[in-house]
Design an enzyme around this catalytic site. Sequence first.
Site, mmCIF file in Angstrom:
data_model
loop_
_atom_site.group_PDB
_atom_site.id
_atom_site.type_symbol
_atom_site.label_atom_id
_atom_site.label_comp_id
_atom_site.label_asym_id
_atom_site.label_seq_id
_atom_site.Cartn_x
_atom_site.Cartn_y
_atom_site.Cartn_z
ATOM 1 N N HIS A 169 -3.457 4.669 -3.048
ATOM 2 C CA HIS A 169 -4.054 3.520 -2.157
ATOM 3 C C HIS A 169 -4.871 4.100 -0.867
ATOM 4 O O HIS A 169 -6.291 4.697 -0.444
ATOM 5 C CB HIS A 169 -3.426 2.444 -2.037
ATOM 6 C CG HIS A 169 -3.521 1.244 -1.913
ATOM 7 N ND1 HIS A 169 -1.823 1.365 -2.486
ATOM 8 C CD2 HIS A 169 -3.784 0.364 -2.896
ATOM 9 C CE1 HIS A 169 -1.577 0.246 -3.256
ATOM 10 N NE2 HIS A 169 -2.442 -0.479 -3.893
ATOM 11 N N ARG A 196 4.611 -0.779 -8.311
ATOM 12 C CA ARG A 196 5.419 -1.404 -9.273
ATOM 13 C C ARG A 196 6.937 -0.618 -9.239
ATOM 14 O O ARG A 196 7.573 -0.889 -10.000
ATOM 15 C CB ARG A 196 5.439 -1.030 -10.793
ATOM 16 C CG ARG A 196 4.148 -2.819 -11.004
ATOM 17 C CD ARG A 196 3.299 -2.347 -12.304
ATOM 18 N NE ARG A 196 2.896 -3.375 -12.174
ATOM 19 C CZ ARG A 196 2.889 -4.975 -12.073
ATOM 20 N NH1 ARG A 196 3.852 -5.720 -13.230
ATOM 21 N NH2 ARG A 196 1.515 -5.545 -12.791
ATOM 22 N N GLN A 218 -9.717 -1.624 -16.029
ATOM 23 C CA GLN A 218 -10.303 -2.280 -15.068
ATOM 24 C C GLN A 218 -11.115 -1.703 -14.785
ATOM 25 O O GLN A 218 -11.679 -2.361 -14.406
ATOM 26 C CB GLN A 218 -8.166 -2.451 -13.794
ATOM 27 C CG GLN A 218 -9.487 -3.035 -13.019
ATOM 28 C CD GLN A 218 -8.266 -3.307 -12.000
ATOM 29 O OE1 GLN A 218 -7.305 -4.198 -12.116
ATOM 30 N NE2 GLN A 218 -7.262 -2.659 -11.169
ATOM 31 N N LEU A 259 0.954 -1.472 -0.090
ATOM 32 C CA LEU A 259 -0.060 0.185 -0.192
ATOM 33 C C LEU A 259 0.560 1.026 0.147
ATOM 34 O O LEU A 259 2.094 1.136 1.094
ATOM 35 C CB LEU A 259 -1.147 -0.375 1.430
ATOM 36 C CG LEU A 259 -1.886 -1.449 1.461
ATOM 37 C CD1 LEU A 259 -3.026 -1.943 2.967
ATOM 38 C CD2 LEU A 259 -2.737 -1.677 0.351
ATOM 39 N N HIS A 260 0.083 1.852 -0.776
ATOM 40 C CA HIS A 260 1.002 3.356 -1.159
ATOM 41 C C HIS A 260 0.668 4.863 -1.310
ATOM 42 O O HIS A 260 -1.194 4.210 -0.673
ATOM 43 C CB HIS A 260 1.487 3.471 -2.218
ATOM 44 C CG HIS A 260 1.062 3.274 -3.511
ATOM 45 N ND1 HIS A 260 0.104 3.722 -3.802
ATOM 46 C CD2 HIS A 260 1.479 1.936 -4.174
ATOM 47 C CE1 HIS A 260 -0.342 3.460 -4.295
ATOM 48 N NE2 HIS A 260 0.145 2.292 -5.739
HETATM 49 O O1 PAF Z 1 -5.738 -3.195 -9.259
HETATM 50 C C1 PAF Z 1 -5.666 -4.554 -8.187
HETATM 51 O O2 PAF Z 1 -4.271 -4.202 -7.358
HETATM 52 C C2 PAF Z 1 -5.822 -5.550 -8.870
HETATM 53 O O3 PAF Z 1 -6.476 -5.772 -10.342
HETATM 54 C C3 PAF Z 1 -7.448 -5.790 -7.808
HETATM 55 C C4 PAF Z 1 -8.286 -5.183 -8.531
HETATM 56 C C5 PAF Z 1 -7.216 -5.716 -6.825
HETATM 57 C C6 PAF Z 1 -7.921 -7.201 -8.523
HETATM 58 O O4 PAF Z 1 -6.929 -7.906 -8.328
#
Ligand code: PAF
Length: 290
Positions: free
Chosen positions: A37, A185, A151, A33-34
């Site tokens: 998040h 990353r 996503q 977590l950063h």
């Molecule tokens: O964005 C992410 O960290 C991942 O793709 C997620 C939404 C937790 C699904 O594994």
Amino acid sequence: MLLISDEKTLSRELDSLRKSGKLINFIPTMGNLHLGHSSLFKKSENTEEIRVVSIFVNPLQFNEDEDFDNYPRTIESDKKKLLAEGVDILFLPDAQIINVVKFVFRLGHISRKLCGIDRSGHFEGVAKIILKFLDLIKPDFITLGEKDYQQLLVIKKIIKDFKMKTKVKPCPTVRDKDGIALSSRNKLLGKKISLARYIPTVLKQITLEINDGRFELHRLKYFKDYLEKSGINRVHYLEILNENNLSSLTKVPCVSRIFIAVSIDGIRLIDNMRIEPKLACSRSGMLIVS
Ligand code: PAF
């Protein structure tokens, strides 16, 4: 903060919270977590809201075993951060959770564009785990970062197709002082992080040229070459697409985004930037602000 690994315990806990009138806000993560998040964990105005964070490094969404193995795992410091954020429940499923992922669905066009081109199966992997989580948690809200914009669209589609009641709360991308989008990353890049600065620079320059009415789509090639000459190993894509469905721009004005993915020393970074006015595309490829 309640720490739960078992699905039945989580369901029971959430059922009783729901009965007492609480709303469930689910924030899925892969940990490490950063500050990006942290913006997802901020409590909304609604004080009745229970924040459930999951940490699970989902093997189904990685294209290479090496990438999965190298993904940073920092569970103990993550727990401390979540405690400090006042998160209510941390769900830490064990690896078997993916064995029971048995949904069949078609993600269609959205999953085949951008990252879907060279990360075959990635969005299907994300969709499988998210569907499993949504089915288990039945949240009122799911909070997602706009950095992973494709996503976000995939998850919106799942919710719509499965007629779920969950509402998506999108959160703007958090950037460091150089404009680099925060990502787990980034720390894998070491000193090469300085190259990542070119990404927001290019996104801002394109936005500026569009707003000045002097941007034609063929300029994207110029910016790709510029990035690769600057030391970025590969630009996977640099595109401007309709932000609702990732289709190419046409004569019909729409709200759009610039999308980019690059690799630096094998580390893939993605980013995107919204273009505020509506855009249309002339026959010559000139982008028209309307
Ligand atoms: O964005 C992410 O960290 C991942 O793709 C997620 C939404 C937790 C699904 O594994």
